[in-house]
Design an enzyme around this catalytic site. Sequence first.
Site, PDB file in Angstrom:
ATOM      1  N   HIS A   1       0.854  -1.183   0.000  1.00 17.34           N
ATOM      2  CA  HIS A   1       0.000   0.000   0.000  1.00 17.34           C
ATOM      3  C   HIS A   1       0.890   1.233   0.000  1.00 17.34           C
ATOM      4  O   HIS A   1       2.121   1.145  -0.039  1.00 17.34           O
ATOM      5  CB  HIS A   1      -0.949  -0.001   1.198  1.00 17.34           C
ATOM      6  CG  HIS A   1      -2.117  -0.923   1.027  1.00 17.34           C
ATOM      7  ND1 HIS A   1      -3.083  -0.724   0.061  1.00 17.34           N
ATOM      8  CD2 HIS A   1      -2.466  -2.063   1.690  1.00 17.34           C
ATOM      9  CE1 HIS A   1      -3.985  -1.695   0.134  1.00 17.34           C
ATOM     10  NE2 HIS A   1      -3.636  -2.515   1.110  1.00 17.34           N
TER      11      HIS A   1
ATOM     12  N   ASP B   1       0.006   6.696  -4.113  1.00 16.58           N
ATOM     13  CA  ASP B   1      -1.166   6.372  -4.919  1.00 16.58           C
ATOM     14  C   ASP B   1      -1.559   7.529  -5.831  1.00 16.58           C
ATOM     15  O   ASP B   1      -1.863   7.336  -7.009  1.00 16.58           O
ATOM     16  CB  ASP B   1      -2.354   6.019  -4.016  1.00 16.58           C
ATOM     17  CG  ASP B   1      -2.303   4.590  -3.515  1.00 16.58           C
ATOM     18  OD1 ASP B   1      -1.391   3.846  -3.929  1.00 16.58           O
ATOM     19  OD2 ASP B   1      -3.173   4.204  -2.717  1.00 16.58           O
TER      20      ASP B   1
END
Length: 386
Positions: A131, A162
């Site tokens: 992540h 991200d």
Amino acid sequence: MTFLEGFSVLDLASVGPAARASRILADFGMQIIKVAPVAAKGSKQVDPVFHAYGAGRGTRRLRVDLKSDAGRDVIQRLAAKVDVVIESYRPGVAARLGVGYAELAARNPKLVYCSTSGYGQDGPAAQWVGHDINYLAMSGFLACSGRDAAGRPAMPGATVADGAGGGMQAAMSILAALLRRDRNGEGAYLDVAITDGMLNLMSLYLDQYLATGEDTQPGSGILTGKYAWYGVYTTSDGKHLSVGAIEAHFFRNLCRLLDLEAFAAHQYDADKQDDMRTAFAQRFLTRRRDEWVALLAGADTCVAPVLSIPEVTAHPQLRARNAFMQADHPQHGTFEQLGPILAGSERRQPPHRVTPSSTTDTDAILGEAGFPAQQIAELRAAGCIE
């Protein structure tokens, strides 16, 4: 202005960088077809693919069972009609499902196919899961960031990997591929690794090390806290100011307005930094944050307030720039969301209608792709679509 109106994207991804890329492309006018799995029978679990207050702008949705032959055929036929496919499966999974680049490009040679992953489609870490924090760690971002009370790299305040490392990189790469296709008619396969994108964001420090062998750590350089005039200070009301007075004339202005002109001739003097930092800290504690902002921000000092999220949404600069827009949800009522904010996107838009996560546009999407109504009904009855 909708620069990309007329282009279409089949988005097989769920959350993370691919979802950020789709939102960027939608805000520039692309039509996004978002695909999610069919819901398990009797399941009441909220689907993260469709469930987001900000999702859905410029997006239509359908659910497809990619584990069925008929479901795979649906995706392959849709891919023949679109300009772009985005996916974020673990490397190799899309091909095993029959929706990889080779399968879809065989039907649509002009297709731009974008795979997003944490570490790329090949290499020893390709199959690692991760992540945002993991990609920040692997790129050197965390090592160069400040430290918490225990001396560990501080937790980041935003999903930089991200959003910028992955989502913006994917959107930019897709646009570049479409420009090339415009010239020569060729499609493209794009291997977008979030960690690679973070390397680009860290290029200043990486290039410095590769050229000179000089490492960057907290407190070792201008941008990581070496100097008193580039940092964060606390004010009398417990709030904070950011100070970035790099240029000499900005630094002199800051010293003058803080009544600390004795430091004006010593901006880079190493033996003055501790005293300067202490003096700055003590001076900033004498007024409230917004009082300092009123005095310094417009006076060429490179000072700005550290805003909380609620303060960001209320700031007059961002309101003047139409950064937020109205949205309506049948269950949640009227609320605001971040609007299209990248240069060239249309900032003034009518209220966005957010549809419930259970709502799809399957019939319309498949009908436009040439599926007869009878076939759509049969696919739905077989559980291949929703």
